[in-house]
Design an enzyme around this catalytic site. Structure first.
Site, PDB file in Angstrom:
ATOM      1  N   HIS A 476       0.803  -1.218   0.000  1.00 45.24           N
ATOM      2  CA  HIS A 476       0.000   0.000   0.000  1.00 45.24           C
ATOM      3  C   HIS A 476       0.845   1.281   0.000  1.00 45.24           C
ATOM      4  CE1 HIS A 476      -3.193  -2.628   2.278  1.00 45.24           C
ATOM      5  NE2 HIS A 476      -3.153  -2.898   0.982  1.00 45.24           N
TER       6      HIS A 476
HETATM    7  C1  LIG Z   1      -0.119  -7.779  -4.601  1.00 46.82           C
HETATM    8  C2  LIG Z   1      -1.070  -6.729  -4.121  1.00 46.82           C
HETATM    9  C3  LIG Z   1      -2.132  -7.094  -3.304  1.00 46.82           C
HETATM   10  C4  LIG Z   1      -3.028  -6.111  -2.852  1.00 46.82           C
HETATM   11  N1  LIG Z   1      -4.153  -6.489  -2.155  1.00 46.82           N
HETATM   12  C5  LIG Z   1      -5.125  -5.553  -1.913  1.00 46.82           C
HETATM   13  C6  LIG Z   1      -6.398  -5.925  -1.417  1.00 46.82           C
HETATM   14  O1  LIG Z   1      -6.682  -7.103  -1.199  1.00 46.82           O
HETATM   15  N2  LIG Z   1      -7.317  -4.942  -1.208  1.00 46.82           N
HETATM   16  C7  LIG Z   1      -7.061  -3.619  -1.458  1.00 46.82           C
HETATM   17  O2  LIG Z   1      -7.923  -2.775  -1.203  1.00 46.82           O
HETATM   18  N3  LIG Z   1      -5.849  -3.237  -1.924  1.00 46.82           N
HETATM   19  C8  LIG Z   1      -4.906  -4.169  -2.201  1.00 46.82           C
HETATM   20  N4  LIG Z   1      -3.727  -3.797  -2.778  1.00 46.82           N
HETATM   21  C9  LIG Z   1      -3.470  -2.366  -2.951  1.00 46.82           C
HETATM   22  C10 LIG Z   1      -4.272  -1.684  -4.061  1.00 46.82           C
HETATM   23  O3  LIG Z   1      -4.501  -2.552  -5.130  1.00 46.82           O
HETATM   24  C11 LIG Z   1      -3.497  -0.442  -4.488  1.00 46.82           C
HETATM   25  O4  LIG Z   1      -3.290   0.384  -3.367  1.00 46.82           O
HETATM   26  C12 LIG Z   1      -4.221   0.347  -5.566  1.00 46.82           C
HETATM   27  O5  LIG Z   1      -4.434  -0.455  -6.686  1.00 46.82           O
HETATM   28  C13 LIG Z   1      -3.401   1.592  -5.918  1.00 46.82           C
HETATM   29  O6  LIG Z   1      -4.062   2.320  -6.909  1.00 46.82           O
HETATM   30  P1  LIG Z   1      -3.316   3.477  -7.702  1.00 46.82           P
HETATM   31  O7  LIG Z   1      -4.276   3.993  -8.702  1.00 46.82           O
HETATM   32  O8  LIG Z   1      -2.727   4.418  -6.714  1.00 46.82           O
HETATM   33  O9  LIG Z   1      -2.078   2.771  -8.419  1.00 46.82           O
HETATM   34  P2  LIG Z   1      -2.043   1.486  -9.369  1.00 46.82           P
HETATM   35  O10 LIG Z   1      -3.324   0.762  -9.331  1.00 46.82           O
HETATM   36  O11 LIG Z   1      -0.806   0.759  -9.052  1.00 46.82           O
HETATM   37  O12 LIG Z   1      -1.956   2.129 -10.821  1.00 46.82           O
HETATM   38  C14 LIG Z   1      -0.801   2.671 -11.386  1.00 46.82           C
HETATM   39  C15 LIG Z   1      -0.798   2.294 -12.855  1.00 46.82           C
HETATM   40  O13 LIG Z   1       0.138   3.097 -13.545  1.00 46.82           O
HETATM   41  C16 LIG Z   1       0.821   2.296 -14.495  1.00 46.82           C
HETATM   42  N5  LIG Z   1       2.090   2.974 -14.797  1.00 46.82           N
HETATM   43  C17 LIG Z   1       3.222   2.997 -14.045  1.00 46.82           C
HETATM   44  N6  LIG Z   1       4.151   3.735 -14.644  1.00 46.82           N
HETATM   45  C18 LIG Z   1       3.609   4.213 -15.790  1.00 46.82           C
HETATM   46  C19 LIG Z   1       4.083   5.044 -16.842  1.00 46.82           C
HETATM   47  N7  LIG Z   1       5.314   5.549 -16.843  1.00 46.82           N
HETATM   48  N8  LIG Z   1       3.242   5.298 -17.888  1.00 46.82           N
HETATM   49  C20 LIG Z   1       1.978   4.803 -17.928  1.00 46.82           C
HETATM   50  N9  LIG Z   1       1.498   4.002 -16.952  1.00 46.82           N
HETATM   51  C21 LIG Z   1       2.291   3.733 -15.889  1.00 46.82           C
HETATM   52  C22 LIG Z   1       0.959   0.962 -13.800  1.00 46.82           C
HETATM   53  O14 LIG Z   1       1.219  -0.079 -14.694  1.00 46.82           O
HETATM   54  C23 LIG Z   1      -0.385   0.843 -13.093  1.00 46.82           C
HETATM   55  O15 LIG Z   1      -1.355   0.208 -13.888  1.00 46.82           O
HETATM   56  C24 LIG Z   1      -2.813  -4.748  -3.218  1.00 46.82           C
HETATM   57  C25 LIG Z   1      -1.759  -4.387  -4.053  1.00 46.82           C
HETATM   58  C26 LIG Z   1      -0.892  -5.367  -4.522  1.00 46.82           C
HETATM   59  C27 LIG Z   1       0.246  -4.959  -5.430  1.00 46.82           C
END
Ligand SMILES: Cc1cc2nc3c(=O)[nH]c(=O)nc-3n(C[C@H](O)[C@H](O)[C@H](O)COP(=O)(O)OP(=O)(O)OC[C@H]3O[C@@H](n4cnc5c(N)ncnc54)[C@H](O)[C@@H]3O)c2cc1C
Length: 542
Positions: A476
């Protein structure tokens, strides 16, 4: 050919997909969604336990390796992050949590003061959570039943999960039928972002329904390398497409960055927005000196307790050989069985130091001996179970910095887990509490022995050694471009997610969090994507 859109969303993860979809649906805006990773359509990503096959080595993950961690005896650990459309929501364990009302009331206390302050209290964010939610069991003033994000109870419950829930009740904790309800405290079964054994990711829930909408353009394997800024305003991005060619795209309205809390600060710095001294060290011309970018990295630390079973209990080897075939057949024919479970079914929120105060520890009951890089070879691979304990409001803070000015390099990440002694203390208390669950009926009768930590020495020193050796990310990472009130020198964003000192640029992923919520972070990321779209469009759901 010049690519021109109203909005460009960088990163098709949990927050980015929601933001892009709302911009298209809410205002008919022309949106380009650039995702560095792959398509989300893969059977192992769809089925809940597939994550166990993916997490330790897969193209759908990007593995950030931490700098040697001073407070963990110099140990280095991985922080896996998604590399796929849907981001974390396509690879996570699907546990549906929002945190508790006081998380957002705390944001309100941190953020109010802006002229344009939109409100970040629980009452302000609840309509977004509720509006997105399609809960199969709950529908009331907290839960929605008709939203696109499908939420349901676990499809299958292992006996170990039941015994865990009963043992923790026997320790005096109340049964909680809804951790997103009025009280977080207690033990019970989580709800999950899936339905009938199929993942409900941001890609499926928000992007797939717009597949035929000409206003949404989604590019996969499109890695953004720089945000283009002219005259103090974001005008577009430079990205590398699936063929490796460098391309430019322009945004007439805004660029919204949602590349996750480890990449978003890197991307801003590569674009000249960040701590001036750091940018100069790497020869990057400074456009906006924002010393808070990359600071304030906060993550939930987790530490395992692993017990070996005294019989054939748990999910041991359910994913290999004849058991896998049997489970696959059961799932295909009847849509039931272990394949409908994410592998975590039960959990708890407790405060061992003061049971009536807000919970300090979240626990996940995993009905297997969960082996990772730290425990592999140390604990036998056998029938057993793991209780993972997590500090929900950590005080430790780390950072993300540039390793180099090359966008192909990963950033330098140092989460500093357990740096603050209060986190270590909470972790020790949590370990002691859940070790007692193994001594309590009906779990006691189904456990052969506790493998780690050493049950023969539960002194503070021994438990601290255990924590230093095995603590790792609960996946997270947050807070690296946080919102803040006017006058806050480390605030990167204002309370409408706008980057200070640069026009037409917002951040809507977990980097924006002023403090981490108590509990898993996917639903909060989606909520932030939803709010961001509405700020950009000039209105907000209340
Ligand atoms: C293994 C794992 C298990 C988890 N389990 C849970 C759970 O059970 N329940 C829960 O609530 N949360 C869980 N989480 C946490 C939750 O999924 C994340 O906190 C959430 O998805 C974060 O959202 P975000 O939009 O901040 O980032 P992300 O969802 O990580 O999105 C960022 C995106 O940007 C893309 N990206 C990166 N760099 C670039 C670039 N230069 N150009 C274009 N695209 C790019 C990435 O590929 C990614 O798709 C888990 C996370 C992981 C990794």
């Amino acid at each position: 050919m010049t690519e021109r859109y109203d909005y460009i969303v960088v990163g098709g993860g949990s927050s980015g997909c929601v933001a892009a979809a709302r911009l298209v649906k809410g205002a008919g805006a022309r949106v380009l969604l650039l995702e560095a990773g792959h398509s989300h359509r893969h059977p192992l990503l769809d089925m809940p336990p597939g994550i166990f096959k993916m997490i330790n080595g897969s193209k759908y993950m990007r593995y950030h390796q931490t700098a040697p961690q001073e407070h963990l005896d110099g140990r280095v650990h991985d922080i896996p992050q998604a590399n796929v459309l849907g981001g974390g929501s396509s690879v996570n364990a699907q546990v549906y949590m929002r945190g508790r009302p006081s998380d957002y009331d705390e944001w309100h206390d941190i953020l109010r003061g802006d002229n344009d302050y939109p409100g970040w209290r629980w009452a302000d964010v609840l309509p977004h959570f509720r509006g997105m939610e399609g809960n199969h069991r709950l529908c009331d003033d907290r839960h929605g039943a008709d939203g696109p994000l499908l939420v349901s109870d676990p499809g299958h419950i292992n006996d170990y999960s039941r015994w865990f829930v009963q043992a923790v009740q026997a320790l005096g904790e109340p049964f909680n039928h809804d951790f997103n309800g009025p009280a977080q405290r207690g033990v019970g079964f989580y709800q999950f972002m899936n339905r009938s054994g199929k993942r409900s990711s941001a890609a499926y829930a928000f992007i797939a329904p717009l597949a035929d909408n000409p206003n949404l353009t989604v590019r996969l394997n499109a890695s953004v390398r720089r945000i283009e800024i002219e005259g103090g305003a974001a005008t577009g991005v430079t990205y590398r497409d699936a063929e490796g060619a460098e391309r430019r795209a322009f945004a007439d309205s805004e660029v919204i960055v949602a590349a996750g809390a480890l990449v978003t600060p890197q991307l801003l710095m590569l674009s000249g927005i960040g701590p001036a001294d750091q940018l100069r060290t790497h020869g990057i011309p400074v456009i906006a000196d924002l010393p808070g970018i990359g600071e304030n990295l906060v993550d939930h630390p987790e530490v395992p307790i692993i017990a070996i079973a005294n019989g054939p209990h748990g999910y041991y080897r359910q994913g290999v050989g004849w058991r896998m075939l049997r489970n696959g057949l059961q799932f295909k024919l009847f849509g039931t069985g272990p394949i409908t479970s994410a592998g975590v079914e039960a959990g708890a929120f407790v405060n061992p130091a003061d049971p009536n105060a807000e919970p300090s520890i979240q626990a996940f009951c995993v009905p297997i001996v969960y082996l990772d890089r730290d425990t592999l070879g140390l604990v036998e691979d056998a029938y057993g179970m793991t209780i993972t304990t997590v500090v929900v409001k950590p005080k430790s803070r780390g950072f993300v910095r540039l390793r180099s000015p090359d966008p192909g390099d990963m950033p330098l990440v140092s989460p500093n887990l357990l740096k603050d002694p209060a986190d270590a203390r909470a972790m020790i208390e949590g370990q002691r509490f859940f070790l007692r669950a193994f001594e309590t009926s009906p779990l006691r009768e189904r456990i052969g022995r506790v493998a780690i930590p050493d049950p023969g020495d539960l002194s503070d020193e021994a438990l601290m050694r255990h924590c230093r050796r095995f603590v790792k990310t609960n996946y997270h990472p947050s807070g690296t471009c946080r919102m803040g009130a006017p006058g806050d020198p480390l605030a990167v964003l204002d309370s409408k997610l706008r980057v200070r000192g640069v026009e037409n640029l917002r951040v809507c992923d977990l980097s924006a969090m002023p403090n981490i919520n108590a509990g898993n972070t996917n639903a909060p990321a989606m909520m932030m994507g939803s709010r961001c779209a509405e700020f950009a469009l000039g209105y907000d759901v209340k």
